[in-house]
Scaffold this motif. Sequence first.
Motif, PDB file in Angstrom:
ATOM      1  N   TRP A 170      48.774  57.298 120.467  1.00 46.10           N
ATOM      2  CA  TRP A 170      49.654  58.445 120.228  1.00 46.10           C
ATOM      3  C   TRP A 170      49.036  59.377 119.191  1.00 46.10           C
ATOM      4  N   LYS A 171      48.555  58.809 118.105  1.00 48.03           N
ATOM      5  CA  LYS A 171      47.911  59.624 117.071  1.00 48.03           C
ATOM      6  C   LYS A 171      46.665  60.309 117.618  1.00 48.03           C
ATOM      7  N   LYS A 172      45.923  59.614 118.451  1.00 48.92           N
ATOM      8  CA  LYS A 172      44.721  60.186 119.054  1.00 48.92           C
ATOM      9  C   LYS A 172      45.069  61.376 119.960  1.00 48.92           C
ATOM     10  N   SER A 173      46.253  61.331 120.576  1.00 51.13           N
ATOM     11  CA  SER A 173      46.688  62.423 121.459  1.00 51.13           C
ATOM     12  C   SER A 173      46.649  63.764 120.744  1.00 51.13           C
ATOM     13  N   ALA A 174      47.096  63.785 119.492  1.00 55.18           N
ATOM     14  CA  ALA A 174      47.108  65.039 118.730  1.00 55.18           C
ATOM     15  C   ALA A 174      45.700  65.491 118.364  1.00 55.18           C
ATOM     16  N   LEU A 175      44.781  64.563 118.267  1.00 56.34           N
ATOM     17  CA  LEU A 175      43.402  64.917 117.926  1.00 56.34           C
ATOM     18  C   LEU A 175      42.654  65.494 119.120  1.00 56.34           C
ATOM     19  N   ILE A 176      42.972  65.015 120.313  1.00 52.96           N
ATOM     20  CA  ILE A 176      42.233  65.468 121.494  1.00 52.96           C
ATOM     21  C   ILE A 176      42.931  66.595 122.253  1.00 52.96           C
ATOM     22  N   ARG A 177      44.153  66.918 121.880  1.00 53.84           N
ATOM     23  CA  ARG A 177      44.905  67.994 122.549  1.00 53.84           C
ATOM     24  C   ARG A 177      45.326  69.026 121.510  1.00 53.84           C
ATOM     25  N   ALA A 178      44.598  70.104 121.454  1.00 61.85           N
ATOM     26  CA  ALA A 178      44.837  71.135 120.443  1.00 61.85           C
ATOM     27  C   ALA A 178      46.205  71.788 120.587  1.00 61.85           C
ATOM     28  N   GLU A 179      46.804  71.731 121.766  1.00 60.80           N
ATOM     29  CA  GLU A 179      48.076  72.415 122.016  1.00 60.80           C
ATOM     30  C   GLU A 179      49.294  71.647 121.552  1.00 60.80           C
ATOM     31  N   ILE A 180      49.111  70.433 121.039  1.00 62.37           N
ATOM     32  CA  ILE A 180      50.281  69.660 120.627  1.00 62.37           C
ATOM     33  C   ILE A 180      50.249  69.287 119.155  1.00 62.37           C
ATOM     34  N   GLU A 181      51.451  69.081 118.626  1.00 54.03           N
ATOM     35  CA  GLU A 181      51.639  68.514 117.298  1.00 54.03           C
ATOM     36  C   GLU A 181      52.691  67.434 117.431  1.00 54.03           C
ATOM     37  N   LEU A 182      52.498  66.365 116.675  1.00 53.67           N
ATOM     38  CA  LEU A 182      53.413  65.235 116.728  1.00 53.67           C
ATOM     39  C   LEU A 182      54.408  65.312 115.593  1.00 53.67           C
ATOM     40  N   ASP A 183      55.617  64.876 115.862  1.00 56.86           N
ATOM     41  CA  ASP A 183      56.640  64.734 114.836  1.00 56.86           C
ATOM     42  C   ASP A 183      56.941  63.247 114.750  1.00 56.86           C
ATOM     43  N   PRO A 218      49.650  66.515 136.937  1.00 53.71           N
ATOM     44  CA  PRO A 218      50.415  67.353 136.018  1.00 53.71           C
ATOM     45  C   PRO A 218      49.650  68.621 135.637  1.00 53.71           C
ATOM     46  N   THR A 219      50.400  69.652 135.340  1.00 52.02           N
ATOM     47  CA  THR A 219      49.810  70.914 134.906  1.00 52.02           C
ATOM     48  C   THR A 219      49.074  70.698 133.590  1.00 52.02           C
ATOM     49  N   PRO A 220      47.826  71.190 133.484  1.00 50.13           N
ATOM     50  CA  PRO A 220      47.094  71.032 132.222  1.00 50.13           C
ATOM     51  C   PRO A 220      47.876  71.616 131.045  1.00 50.13           C
ATOM     52  N   LYS A 221      47.748  70.983 129.882  1.00 51.71           N
ATOM     53  CA  LYS A 221      48.372  71.397 128.627  1.00 51.71           C
ATOM     54  C   LYS A 221      49.901  71.383 128.703  1.00 51.71           C
ATOM     55  N   SER A 222      50.434  70.503 129.531  1.00 49.83           N
ATOM     56  CA  SER A 222      51.887  70.378 129.676  1.00 49.83           C
ATOM     57  C   SER A 222      52.347  69.041 129.107  1.00 49.83           C
ATOM     58  N   ILE A 223      53.655  68.880 128.983  1.00 48.08           N
ATOM     59  CA  ILE A 223      54.218  67.602 128.568  1.00 48.08           C
ATOM     60  C   ILE A 223      53.814  66.520 129.567  1.00 48.08           C
ATOM     61  N   GLY A 224      53.838  66.845 130.842  1.00 43.84           N
ATOM     62  CA  GLY A 224      53.437  65.878 131.873  1.00 43.84           C
ATOM     63  C   GLY A 224      51.997  65.423 131.715  1.00 43.84           C
ATOM     64  N   ALA A 225      51.100  66.352 131.398  1.00 40.43           N
ATOM     65  CA  ALA A 225      49.692  65.994 131.189  1.00 40.43           C
ATOM     66  C   ALA A 225      49.534  65.117 129.955  1.00 40.43           C
ATOM     67  N   LEU A 226      50.245  65.446 128.886  1.00 39.32           N
ATOM     68  CA  LEU A 226      50.209  64.630 127.680  1.00 39.32           C
ATOM     69  C   LEU A 226      50.678  63.205 127.985  1.00 39.32           C
TER      70      LEU A 226
END
Length: 181
Positions: free
Chosen positions: A59-72, A112-120
């Motif tokens: 999960w933490k890695k997701s924010a590092l490899i996807r510039a379009e997201i931030e985790l809360d 899933p559409t790139p840079k979408s919630i589904g792709a994440l």
Amino acid sequence: MTFSHPKNRHSIRLKDYDYTQSGAYFITLVTYQRENRFGKIINREMKINEYGEIVVNEWKKSALIRAEIELDVYVVMPNHFHAIVYITDNFDVHRCRGDRPIAPTTTISAGPTPKSIGALVAGFKSAVTHQINQKCLTSGLPVWQRNYYEHIIRNEKSFLKIRRYILENPMQWEQDSLHVA
């Protein structure tokens, strides 16, 4: 367990909503057959095991490899995972208020559409599954249920309620609808 033929499956996503749109989203992923895989609740606290650690790390890695997201906030539970995630293109993650316009989605694709919630979610679930299967010396065994739950967070009141729910989820495990003894 009931099986639904693929032709009878229907999307639980909001029709015509663009899930690449900036905003805050609440997601829940459930393990395959609601199996308690990620640890145990002990004294109202979640004690993650090695598989739960994989979930946290991916999960933490997701924010590092996807510039379009931030985790809360997020929580790993014995058989599910809750999180608030932001798609951040021009979105102020500290002010979650007001409805955002809905943009129709007209493209049809195999994934899933790139840079979408589904792709994440697809990437995250795939990475966790791969890591767990490697650790277990297995191949192709499911870790997650097929789909996931998402909720578009539209205002601050909803955001605060969901955030509190996530943070308090381990303390409410006995009453959780996903609790399996």
